[in-house]
Write a protein that holds these residues in place. Sequence first.
Motif, PDB file in Angstrom:
ATOM      1  N   ARG A   1      -4.038 -15.912   1.258  1.00  0.00           N
ATOM      2  CA  ARG A   1      -3.203 -14.737   0.935  1.00  0.00           C
ATOM      3  C   ARG A   1      -3.536 -13.514   1.801  1.00  0.00           C
ATOM      4  O   ARG A   1      -3.386 -12.374   1.381  1.00  0.00           O
TER       5      ARG A   1
ATOM      6  N   THR B   1      -0.561 -11.248   2.484  1.00  0.00           N
ATOM      7  CA  THR B   1      -0.227 -10.334   1.391  1.00  0.00           C
ATOM      8  C   THR B   1      -0.981  -9.013   1.530  1.00  0.00           C
ATOM      9  O   THR B   1      -0.435  -7.939   1.263  1.00  0.00           O
ATOM     10  N   VAL B   2      -2.227  -9.089   1.964  1.00  0.00           N
ATOM     11  CA  VAL B   2      -3.025  -7.863   2.176  1.00  0.00           C
ATOM     12  C   VAL B   2      -2.375  -7.010   3.252  1.00  0.00           C
ATOM     13  O   VAL B   2      -2.196  -5.785   3.076  1.00  0.00           O
ATOM     14  N   ASN B   3      -1.988  -7.634   4.353  1.00  0.00           N
ATOM     15  CA  ASN B   3      -1.343  -6.873   5.432  1.00  0.00           C
ATOM     16  C   ASN B   3      -0.025  -6.262   4.982  1.00  0.00           C
ATOM     17  O   ASN B   3       0.275  -5.102   5.277  1.00  0.00           O
ATOM     18  N   ASP B   4       0.778  -7.049   4.249  1.00  0.00           N
ATOM     19  CA  ASP B   4       2.113  -6.582   3.861  1.00  0.00           C
ATOM     20  C   ASP B   4       2.062  -5.487   2.803  1.00  0.00           C
ATOM     21  O   ASP B   4       2.853  -4.537   2.831  1.00  0.00           O
ATOM     22  N   ARG B   5       1.146  -5.590   1.832  1.00  0.00           N
ATOM     23  CA  ARG B   5       1.130  -4.659   0.706  1.00  0.00           C
ATOM     24  C   ARG B   5       0.250  -3.432   0.938  1.00  0.00           C
ATOM     25  O   ARG B   5       0.584  -2.332   0.486  1.00  0.00           O
ATOM     26  N   ILE B   6      -0.872  -3.634   1.623  1.00  0.00           N
ATOM     27  CA  ILE B   6      -1.815  -2.519   1.793  1.00  0.00           C
ATOM     28  C   ILE B   6      -1.777  -1.945   3.221  1.00  0.00           C
ATOM     29  O   ILE B   6      -2.019  -0.768   3.424  1.00  0.00           O
TER      30      ILE B   6
END
Length: 222
Positions: free
Chosen positions: A179, A182-187
């Motif tokens: 995931r 997801t870290v790149n996209d959300r944070i």
Amino acid sequence: YRLQYLLRSAALTDELRISRHRTQTLLDGMPDQMFVLDSRGMLIEEVNRSETGGSATFLLGSGRCIEDILPPDVARVARENLHVVLATGQPQTFEFQTESGRRSSEVRFLAQPSGKVLTIVRDVSQRYHAEERIRHLAYFDGVTGLPNLQFFVRELLRAMRQGKRQGRLVAVLYVDLDRFKTVNDRIGHLAGDAVLAETAKRVRGVVRGADVACRVGGDEFA
């Protein structure tokens, strides 16, 4: 004829003056150390550079030799190059490092018609460090500081060849972060880079000294 002689003399005098000025300008603009050596490695002439910004001038040598201006191990290499220049007339160049690798110098020997050898010592530290930086960028990841995929492939092939000769196996451990996208996209990518850097730090902390840890992809380590 007398008038032609005077005109020609004046023209030659002007050419000589221009040539001297051009040579002096080049000499003043060169930061290099310059010496003229004889066949024994003794300094016949050397460039004197004024600390007050005056013109550089050639001074007669003060009885010094190669060993007086270069470190002992470097002086030995310099003498070998000097002998080659005197024997062949071909220019010779070598480089050496001093001050624990912080400074790099290039020594160039040029044969002169008089049988002497012009020696130029140039500081090439900036070029050397730039080349080192380029080599580092070619084989290391800028985010984590770990070796990159190119380095990994090179070392893996080397280890496999060595293992084949010695009859030993080579192990590769592959680690993938779940995931991570997801870290790149959300944070954001800054947070993603921080995660990668922390992962690299932890990987370094668990591998043995003989092991090689690399970042081989976006969120992939080996």
